[in-house]
Design a protein around this motif. Structure first.
Motif, PDB file in Angstrom:
ATOM      1  N   ASP A  55      92.730   9.564  54.873  1.00  0.00           N
ATOM      2  CA  ASP A  55      93.988  10.242  55.208  1.00  0.00           C
ATOM      3  C   ASP A  55      93.841  11.273  56.330  1.00  0.00           C
ATOM      4  O   ASP A  55      94.772  11.985  56.653  1.00  0.00           O
ATOM      5  N   GLY A  56      92.639  11.353  56.917  1.00  0.00           N
ATOM      6  CA  GLY A  56      92.420  12.252  58.050  1.00  0.00           C
ATOM      7  C   GLY A  56      91.762  13.567  57.675  1.00  0.00           C
ATOM      8  O   GLY A  56      91.309  14.305  58.558  1.00  0.00           O
ATOM      9  N   ARG A  57      91.676  13.897  56.401  1.00  0.00           N
ATOM     10  CA  ARG A  57      91.026  15.142  55.999  1.00  0.00           C
ATOM     11  C   ARG A  57      89.522  15.043  56.197  1.00  0.00           C
ATOM     12  O   ARG A  57      88.951  13.959  56.202  1.00  0.00           O
ATOM     13  N   LYS A  58      88.898  16.209  56.341  1.00  0.00           N
ATOM     14  CA  LYS A  58      87.445  16.331  56.472  1.00  0.00           C
ATOM     15  C   LYS A  58      86.933  17.182  55.319  1.00  0.00           C
ATOM     16  O   LYS A  58      87.594  18.127  54.895  1.00  0.00           O
ATOM     17  N   VAL A  59      85.755  16.842  54.822  1.00  0.00           N
ATOM     18  CA  VAL A  59      85.125  17.586  53.742  1.00  0.00           C
ATOM     19  C   VAL A  59      83.759  18.036  54.237  1.00  0.00           C
ATOM     20  O   VAL A  59      82.896  17.202  54.536  1.00  0.00           O
ATOM     21  N   ASP A  60      83.558  19.350  54.352  1.00  0.00           N
ATOM     22  CA  ASP A  60      82.297  19.889  54.838  1.00  0.00           C
ATOM     23  C   ASP A  60      81.389  20.266  53.674  1.00  0.00           C
ATOM     24  O   ASP A  60      81.848  20.743  52.634  1.00  0.00           O
TER      25      ASP A  60
END
Length: 152
Positions: A137-142
């Motif tokens: 969905d385009g989110r990023k998880v760092d």
């Protein structure tokens, strides 16, 4: 009388509104996916690749799909799975990793894991390296990965 161009514009606006609503819903849960316990097995010698492990948790109200991974510490990062077929270990790239709401996926030796290739920095025991997962969905998880000699 409704003209064909008007209908096309109307359909386009509906599609745009639907995409915006989906993006807004995703933004409403920005921190619902987490990565915990991330680590990298210190490779022997100057090996040009390493393996990374962690636990990915989806606390979102809906399923998420991991579609990519990256790190400033490596030139190439990808998700792989090791399977054993007729006594032979096989590894294949995983391009989509769906995670149901409330579910946890373990990246661990002998199963799903990160292939970390082309190190940009020397890998030293105790070092902390960045990791970024990309969701469909385009989110990023760092997250971070700690370099270790062996499984803890």
């Amino acid at each position: 009388m409704i003209t064909k161009p008007f209908v096309c514009v109307l359909l386009g606006l509906c599609a745009l509104a639907t995409s915006a609503a989906a993006a807004a819903a995703a933004a409403a849960e920005p921190a619902c996916v987490s990565v915990r316990g991330g680590w990298v097995r210190l490779p022997p010698g100057a090996m040009p690749m390493a393996a990374g492990y962690a636990t990915i948790r989806n606390d979102c109200r809906s399923a998420v799909v991991v579609v990519g991974a990256g790190s400033k510490a490596f030139g190439d990062v990808s998700l792989h799975e090791t399977t054993r077929v007729d006594g032979i270990s096989r590894m294949r790239e995983v391009t989509r990793l769906p995670i149901a709401p409330g579910a946890t996926v373990d990246l661990k030796p002998g199963g799903l894991h990160l292939m970390l290739m082309q190190p940009e920095v020397p890998l030293k025991e105790g070092a902390t390296l960045p990791l970024r997962l990309s969701l469909e969905d385009g989110r990023k998880v760092d997250a971070t990965l700690q370099v270790r000699k062996a499984v803890h």
